[in-house]
Design an enzyme around this catalytic site. Structure first.
Site, short mmCIF file in Angstrom:
data_model
loop_
_atom_site.label_atom_id
_atom_site.label_comp_id
_atom_site.label_asym_id
_atom_site.label_seq_id
_atom_site.Cartn_x
_atom_site.Cartn_y
_atom_site.Cartn_z
N SER A 143 50.16 36.85 41.17
CA SER A 143 49.87 37.78 40.71
C SER A 143 48.58 37.74 39.55
CB SER A 143 51.02 38.56 40.39
OG SER A 143 51.18 39.03 39.15
N ASP A 287 46.17 44.94 37.80
CA ASP A 287 46.56 43.45 38.04
C ASP A 287 45.60 42.42 38.72
OD1 ASP A 287 48.19 43.86 39.43
OD2 ASP A 287 50.06 41.89 39.01
N ASP A 289 46.50 41.31 41.97
CA ASP A 289 47.18 41.46 43.65
C ASP A 289 48.00 42.82 43.17
OD1 ASP A 289 49.50 41.13 41.74
OD2 ASP A 289 50.31 40.58 43.97
N ASP A 291 49.85 44.91 41.94
CA ASP A 291 50.69 45.47 41.79
C ASP A 291 51.68 45.78 40.40
OD1 ASP A 291 51.44 42.81 40.99
OD2 ASP A 291 53.28 42.12 41.85
#
Length: 550
Positions: A143, A287, A289, A291
């Site tokens: 992440s 961000d 990734d 999500d």
């Protein structure tokens, strides 16, 4: 130390990665006791967030052996022959870890299917949910963690992250895995080379018409969100956002930011500068990734970055204005703003609060509920329409599209997102929130501080009386026990303190609620002063000092 050397030598014998073997060989040859202890003195724990940690050799690092053991443990908890979708981001090692996972799963009699290219995490969550024969999903990502980290998230067949007791069952199964060089490995698994199922689903959200002329600056922060977001916006009828060129391409070293997290100071500087130069209407950031979603808007000759709670309140109202039915549910976490409760009451729908983490938000619905929106203050949102939420996890792409749709709606009516925030303040009271994080060099400091506050909680904070004190470890209001403390203060204020689940730090969540009798600008100034006083006292409390503000 001899036990650690023996463990390291055993690790060397099974490690398939020449890079981590060389790293470990050098540590042994140099008699680097500190390095050996850091890698073999503990191990990464598999929990509800899966695995996450620094790359390197040994059980306390993310590496091919750790990943293969995790995949083998997961395989023991899945029905033989089931399909498992595997995705990965663009971090160091992610694709290799994804293919190692597939090889172990295939060798265990499962049917892995691996994406051919890096994808956003919500794409993996969606694909895990939509196919009847998929029993689990694996996403290799860390992440918004620093560049040296990577991680391993597990989704169940409903497309949501695992929760207890599933995480404990997988962890126990991992503990039974011995050497990875003895695991049967498969090969030749099928691949997924398109994300059209996700793109079409997001673009079909029925939350209002687009505005092709809305000018949006976007940054993926060197992550994997760009191509997916641009495709979604174009399919939904928006113009392509202006992408920050220095941060457009995936880069696992994240060279332009100290931390690849849109919440971190400075992370959005390039986007805000470009938006100012281009006269944009809106800034959106994901961000790495994709999500999570951050939002900034023009304000007083500059730009204002909205908080996660402000975006959550705006999205909630917009979604409830564009959906129908008494079975609707909106959900958030206990550390997020209480504003959502008031919005839900005004719209006549059910509201609930969960423990921190989207894994809990996605389990909040009763059989009679239709979850249409869930959010957490850390920039995480799950958006839906009359069909319910699209993805059973936080989704920065869907959230970005909904923010753009909301901005378009406001613009058609001669308003801005800041106007809508003022309207909510007049209707529900001004809910002002902030966070405070205290990083610990020694994790034992966190345990000591939490124990001290449990034994001797404060009686005043920020000039307010502590009226109620809840130890969340006891479990309250039907919530599972968790390591956290909640203080309810006079004049409608609240403080929650908990250890971070991914980093060695204490996280504090502060909220004040101020009625707006006349000018909302003046009320905001007073609320900011009150919140700063509260923040000052909470920081002093965590350090062991007495309150400073009376």
């Amino acid at each position: 130390m001899s036990d650690l050397r023996a463990a390291a030598l055993e690790w060397l014998a099974q490690d398939p990665d020449p890079d981590t073997r060389a790293e470990l060989r050098a540590i042994l040859d140099n008699d680097d006791r500190e390095g050996l202890s850091a890698r073999f003195g503990g191990r990464l724990e598999f929990g509800t967030a899966g695995l996450r940690g620094e790359l390197g050799a040994g059980p306390n690092r993310m590496n091919r052996v750790t990943v293969m053991r995790a995949a083998a443990g997961l395989a023991k908890c899945l029905p033989r022959g089931g399909r498992v979708v595997v995705g990965f981001d663009a971090r160091h090692g992610s694709q290799r870890f994804a293919h190692d996972t597939a090889a172990v799963l295939a060798g265990a009699g499962l049917r892995p299917q691996v994406f051919t290219h890096p994808i956003p995490t919500p794409v993996l969550a969606h694909f895990t949910r939509v196919f009847d024969d998929v029993v689990a999903g694996v996403m290799v990502t860390a992440s918004h963690n620093p560049p040296r980290d990577n991680g391993y998230k597990v989704y169940w067949s409903d497309g949501a992250q695992i929760i207890p007791p599933t995480d404990a069952e997988i962890s126990a199964a991992i503990d039974t895995i011995d050497r990875v060089d003895t695991l049967p490995l498969g090969s030749g698994w099928p691949t997924l080379d398109t994300t059209d199922l996700y793109l079409d689903a997001v673009a079909s959200l029925d939350l209002g018409p687009p505005d092709p002329d809305l000018s949006i600056v976007y940054t993926p922060l060197h992550g994997v969100g760009r191509d997916t977001l641009i495709s979604v916006f174009e399919r939904a009828g928006f113009g392509a956002p202006i992408v920050v060129p220095e941060q457009a391409d995936p880069d696992p070293d994240f060279p332009t930011v100290a931390f690849p997290n849109p919440e971190e100071p400075g992370a959005l500087d390039l986007a805000l500068g470009l938006a100012e130069a281009r006269g944009a209407d809106l800034v959106i950031a994901n961000d790495p990734d994709a999500d999570r979603c951050a939002v900034a808007v023009p304000h007083a000759g500059g730009w204002r970055v909205l908080t996660g709670d402000e975006v959550g309140g705006l999205l909630a109202e917009h979604i409830l204005d564009h959906t129908t039915g008494s079975d609707r549910l909106v959900a958030t976490t206990i550390v997020s703003s209480s504003l959502l409760r008031s919005i839900a009451a005004a719209h006549g729908v059910r509201h609930t609060e969960t423990l921190t983490g989207f894994k809990w938000i996605m389990k909040a619905a009763r059989p009679s509920d239709r979850l249409v929106f869930g959010y957490e203050e850390a920039l995480g949102y799950s958006v839906g329409d009359d069909r319910g939420v699209l993805v059973n996890d936080k989704d920065g792409i869907t959230a970005a599209l909904t923010v753009a749709t909301l901005a378009a709606h406001a613009r058609r009516n001669g308003h801005t997102l800041l106007d809508l925030l003022d309207d909510q303040a007049h209707k529900y009271g001004l809910h002002t929130t902030t966070q405070l994080s205290i990083r610990a060099t020694d994790p034992a400091q966190i345990t000591t501080t939490m124990s001290r506050l449990r034994t001797k909680p404060p009686t005043r904070l920020g000039g307010r009386t502590v009226e109620e004190f809840d130890d969340l470890a006891d479990g309250i209001n039907g919530l599972p026990p968790t390591d956290g403390l909640r203080f309810r203060l006079s004049r409608r204020a609240r403080v929650i303190i908990r250890p971070s689940g991914t980093e060695p730090k204490l996280k504090c969540y502060l909220e004040t609620i101020t009625p707006v009798h006349d000018d909302v600008t003046t009320t905001r100034a007073h609320a900011a002063t009150d919140l700063n006083a509260l923040r000052t006292d909470v920081a002093a409390m965590l350090s062991g000092a007495p309150p400073r503000s009376g």
